[in-house]
Design a protein around this motif. Structure first.
Motif, PDB file in Angstrom:
ATOM      1  N   ILE A 155      54.872 -29.964 -72.399  1.00 62.65           N
ATOM      2  CA  ILE A 155      55.107 -29.765 -70.976  1.00 62.65           C
ATOM      3  C   ILE A 155      54.080 -28.792 -70.416  1.00 62.65           C
ATOM      4  O   ILE A 155      53.498 -29.021 -69.360  1.00 62.65           O
ATOM      5  CB  ILE A 155      56.544 -29.249 -70.742  1.00 62.65           C
ATOM      6  CG1 ILE A 155      57.567 -30.326 -71.171  1.00 62.65           C
ATOM      7  CG2 ILE A 155      56.748 -28.858 -69.296  1.00 62.65           C
ATOM      8  CD1 ILE A 155      58.983 -29.828 -71.261  1.00 62.65           C
ATOM      9  N   ILE A 156      53.841 -27.723 -71.145  1.00 59.81           N
ATOM     10  CA  ILE A 156      52.867 -26.728 -70.703  1.00 59.81           C
ATOM     11  C   ILE A 156      51.465 -27.329 -70.687  1.00 59.81           C
ATOM     12  O   ILE A 156      50.714 -27.144 -69.720  1.00 59.81           O
ATOM     13  CB  ILE A 156      52.925 -25.461 -71.576  1.00 59.81           C
ATOM     14  CG1 ILE A 156      54.267 -24.759 -71.368  1.00 59.81           C
ATOM     15  CG2 ILE A 156      51.762 -24.531 -71.268  1.00 59.81           C
ATOM     16  CD1 ILE A 156      54.541 -23.639 -72.366  1.00 59.81           C
ATOM     17  N   ALA A 157      51.111 -28.074 -71.735  1.00 60.79           N
ATOM     18  CA  ALA A 157      49.776 -28.678 -71.789  1.00 60.79           C
ATOM     19  C   ALA A 157      49.544 -29.585 -70.588  1.00 60.79           C
ATOM     20  O   ALA A 157      48.499 -29.519 -69.946  1.00 60.79           O
ATOM     21  CB  ALA A 157      49.612 -29.449 -73.094  1.00 60.79           C
ATOM     22  N   GLN A 158      50.520 -30.416 -70.278  1.00 56.81           N
ATOM     23  CA  GLN A 158      50.397 -31.304 -69.126  1.00 56.81           C
ATOM     24  C   GLN A 158      50.261 -30.501 -67.839  1.00 56.81           C
ATOM     25  O   GLN A 158      49.421 -30.810 -66.991  1.00 56.81           O
ATOM     26  CB  GLN A 158      51.602 -32.251 -69.052  1.00 56.81           C
ATOM     27  CG  GLN A 158      51.553 -33.190 -67.872  1.00 56.81           C
ATOM     28  CD  GLN A 158      52.712 -34.154 -67.868  1.00 56.81           C
ATOM     29  OE1 GLN A 158      52.630 -35.201 -68.496  1.00 56.81           O
ATOM     30  NE2 GLN A 158      53.787 -33.816 -67.162  1.00 56.81           N
ATOM     31  N   SER A 159      51.070 -29.457 -67.687  1.00 59.45           N
ATOM     32  CA  SER A 159      51.036 -28.671 -66.454  1.00 59.45           C
ATOM     33  C   SER A 159      49.709 -27.927 -66.288  1.00 59.45           C
ATOM     34  O   SER A 159      49.324 -27.593 -65.176  1.00 59.45           O
ATOM     35  CB  SER A 159      52.198 -27.680 -66.409  1.00 59.45           C
ATOM     36  OG  SER A 159      51.993 -26.611 -67.314  1.00 59.45           O
ATOM     37  N   LYS A 160      49.006 -27.687 -67.382  1.00 59.26           N
ATOM     38  CA  LYS A 160      47.719 -26.987 -67.323  1.00 59.26           C
ATOM     39  C   LYS A 160      46.529 -27.936 -67.270  1.00 59.26           C
ATOM     40  O   LYS A 160      45.395 -27.513 -67.348  1.00 59.26           O
ATOM     41  CB  LYS A 160      47.575 -26.052 -68.532  1.00 59.26           C
ATOM     42  CG  LYS A 160      48.630 -24.960 -68.591  1.00 59.26           C
ATOM     43  CD  LYS A 160      48.541 -24.031 -67.414  1.00 59.26           C
ATOM     44  CE  LYS A 160      49.581 -22.926 -67.511  1.00 59.26           C
ATOM     45  NZ  LYS A 160      49.589 -22.060 -66.356  1.00 59.26           N
TER      46      LYS A 160
END
Length: 170
Positions: free
Chosen positions: A1-6
């Motif tokens: 989720i974090i990777a996608q959001s970044k």
């Protein structure tokens, strides 16, 4: 989720990154697919250590690959070497065929960095139909392997993709 959001455009899903990355659980893939939109490539590596596997390990990884694909994996990442550190062409081709029959990517991981002859081995991977190879240029980090990375990309970049890994930072 974090990777996608970044801003990541894909994820390599694995477990035990401190061991070099191992096969994640099927539940991890299922839950990740529910929560992100970007492609997820799943690692197939039965255990830490070398990349020469026995028949039971190979059967387990093949079944894992089939299950991951059935549950939405956008690709599989794997690496098989013979006991002499050459590419295990038979098993590599078997996993590439499974991926391509199911319209997902086939990526050869950093087992390539443990292979004897990078030129012969990249040609073998191309012959097997591998889409991309994850490599640090056969060094501990990509900055140290930059000369080989540049040569491989210049000579073979039109035949196979390269994903540079190990020590890559902004």
């Amino acid at each position: 989720i974090i990777a996608q959001s970044k801003g990541a455009d894909r994820i390599e899903l694995n477990n035990a990154i401190h061991l070099g990355g191992l096969t994640p659980s099927l539940a991890s893939l299922i839950l990740a697919k529910e929560q992100v939109e970007i492609p997820i490539i799943t690692m197939l590596r039965a255990r830490p250590g070398g990349f020469f596997y026995n028949e039971e390990e190979l059967e387990t990884m093949y079944l894992d690959a089939k299950l991951f694909i059935e549950h939405g994996a956008d690709g599989i990442v794997f690496g098989f070497l013979n006991d002499d550190a050459s590419i295990d062409i038979e098993n590599t081709k078997k996993f590439v065929d499974l991926a391509h029959e199911n319209n997902v990517e086939a990526i050869f991981h950093r087992a390539f960095d443990r292979a004897n002859d990078p030129i012969q081995e990249i040609e073998d991977l191309i012959e097997c139909g591998v889409d991309r190879v994850l490599t640090s240029g056969q060094m501990s980090s990509a900055d140290l392997g930059i000369d080989l990375l540049a040569k491989l990309n210049a000579d073979y970049g039109d035949k196979i993709g390269f994903c540079v890994g190990a020590g890559v930072r902004s």
